[in-house]
Design an enzyme around this catalytic site. Structure first.
Site, mmCIF file in Angstrom:
data_model
loop_
_atom_site.group_PDB
_atom_site.id
_atom_site.type_symbol
_atom_site.label_atom_id
_atom_site.label_comp_id
_atom_site.label_asym_id
_atom_site.label_seq_id
_atom_site.Cartn_x
_atom_site.Cartn_y
_atom_site.Cartn_z
ATOM 1 C CD GLU A 36 -2.495 1.811 0.483
ATOM 2 O OE1 GLU A 36 -2.459 3.033 0.246
ATOM 3 O OE2 GLU A 36 -3.229 1.002 -0.136
ATOM 4 C CD GLN A 37 -0.567 5.547 -3.589
ATOM 5 O OE1 GLN A 37 0.377 5.819 -4.341
ATOM 6 N NE2 GLN A 37 -1.815 5.909 -3.836
ATOM 7 N NE ARG A 107 -13.127 3.034 1.588
ATOM 8 C CZ ARG A 107 -13.532 2.193 0.647
ATOM 9 N NH1 ARG A 107 -14.794 1.840 0.611
ATOM 10 N NH2 ARG A 107 -12.700 1.723 -0.256
ATOM 11 C CE1 TYR A 213 -24.187 3.044 5.458
ATOM 12 C CE2 TYR A 213 -25.437 3.657 3.494
ATOM 13 C CZ TYR A 213 -24.232 3.345 4.096
ATOM 14 O OH TYR A 213 -23.068 3.311 3.365
ATOM 15 C CG ASP A 291 -13.685 0.409 -7.535
ATOM 16 O OD1 ASP A 291 -14.642 -0.366 -7.694
ATOM 17 O OD2 ASP A 291 -13.720 1.396 -6.775
#
Length: 394
Positions: A36-37, A107, A213, A291
């Site tokens: 991961e950068q 998230r 939500y 994605d």
């Protein structure tokens, strides 16, 4: 790769798809490391919906209890017009998935839980991938600091702006649907007298829709408000927005919507993009996931779920995979995922148009939304089972 030696896999990107892939691959005997950068994983202020097709997989990977504990506490769905008229009765006959098996998650909390499920040396932060070079017996991942990692396979889970997508085929650019979203998180106690904080609530109106939500075990209400735009808006979770502009966009809507907006201290602008389906996801020793392969608009809440399906599908198909089998296993992955993700992408586009319709009657909207969700089998599709069946046939 040789004999019974496990595959060595480099996963580029520590998002939901990349981390889930690492967990699933390791559960299937594959040596997977995430690069991961970012130097740290920040707790981004956004909600994510994990429906039955995703929660089923995460539960089998041993994360069910932990994720259930941090999910928003909700029991039902509400779908209304902008003026407050129920479009499918109340309690609603529509849903984004079985509420008993759906998790609404913060998230950042979700990402932290996925990281915690991996050994500390399985996630390498501060490693920006700038390219990869294939050898006859492997592939070398190149990092911005000049370092390299020698592996057997690279999984590009680095998002819609993937650096590695061009190694698989012609680079495909993100496409806007002419919509942006305002996002925000509100302490639940601030809106408890305004909106049902135990519901996933959606309002549909001409050219706009509004979704709220609970996340963080019910402590926060996640808000996503979709509005038209003719501007290029960053595909970012953190671009600042203006609460006054948001309020103006929903002036005159049901008082509940206006009350939610009034309770917001800040908002962020999020550009809504997807991409035309790619003809292939793998070439040589590079394969796409999430994605980078199939960006989708968020109107079905399926972006993260499809990445999770990808992760489990690929992990099962790479079990006990040797060098001679790698190409055929990756083709099986493509075959299983291309059509399904294309249908989800098309369904998400259609759902967005339906939510924001200027001429559909509420009953027609409800029928169309129900048909779209039925078409992608959110509650019944089992990516692991489908992959196991294919693996058993090879």
């Amino acid at each position: 790769m040789n004999g019974n030696a496990p595959l060595r896999v480099a996963i580029v990107g520590a998002g939901i798809g990349g981390l889930t892939a690492a967990i699933a691959l390791r559960a299937n005997g594959v040596d997977a490391t995430v690069y991961e950068q970012a130097s740290e994983l920040k707790a981004l202020g956004a909600g994510v919906s994990i429906a039955t097709n995703g929660s089923r997989i995460l539960t089998r990977l041993g994360l069910g209890d932990e994720l259930s504990a941090i999910a928003g506490t909700f029991s039902h769905y509400v779908f209304r017009t902008w003026a407050g008229e129920p479009i499918a009765g109340e309690p609603s006959t529509l849903s984004f998935g079985d509420p008993t098996r759906t998790w609404f998650l913060h998230r950042g909390e979700f990402q932290a839980a996925l990281c915690a499920a991996l050994p500390t040396d399985a996630v390498r932060l501060g490693h920006r991938v700038v390219g990869a070079a294939e050898r006859h017996d492997g592939i070398d991942v190149r990092f911005a600091d000049g370092g390299t990692a020698a592996v057997d396979l690279v999984i590009a889970a680095d998002g819609i702006h993937s650096r590695l997508q061009g190694m698989v085929g012609a680079a495909a650019q993100p496409v806007s649907e002419g919509v942006m979203a305002y996002r925000g998180l509100i302490p639940a106690e601030r809106v408890s007298g305004i909106v049902d904080v135990n519901a996933s609530s959606m309002w549909l109106g001409p050219n706009r829709s509004f979704l709220a939500y609970p996340v963080s075990a019910g402590a926060l209400l996640n808000v996503v408000a979709f509005t038209p735009t003719n501007l290029d808006v960053a595909e970012s979770w953190t671009a600042p927005g203006d609460v006054r502009e948001l309020a103006a966009a929903y002036a005159g809507w049901e008082p509940t919507v206006e009350g939610i907006v009034d309770a917001m201290d800040q908002t962020f602008r999020w550009g809504i993009y997807d991409r035309e389906p790619l003809p292939r996801w793998a070439a040589g020793r590079v394969v796409l996931l999430g994605d980078s392969a199939h960006a989708v608009t968020p109107h079905l809440g399926q972006g993260a779920n499809q990445a999770i399906e990808d992760a489990m599908t690929l992990a099962v198909l790479l079990r006990d995979c040797g060098s001679a089998d790698l190409g055929s296993r990756l083709r099986s992955y493509e075959d299983l995922r291309l059509d399904r993700t294309r249908r989800v992408r098309d369904g998400a586009r259609e759902a967005g148009r339906t939510y924001r319709s200027t001429d559909m009657a509420p009953r027609a909207q409800a029928e169309r939304i129900g048909a779209i969700f039925d078409g992608i089998a959110v509650d019944s599709y089992d990516a692991e089972k489908v992959a196991e069946e294919v693996l058993a046939s090879v």
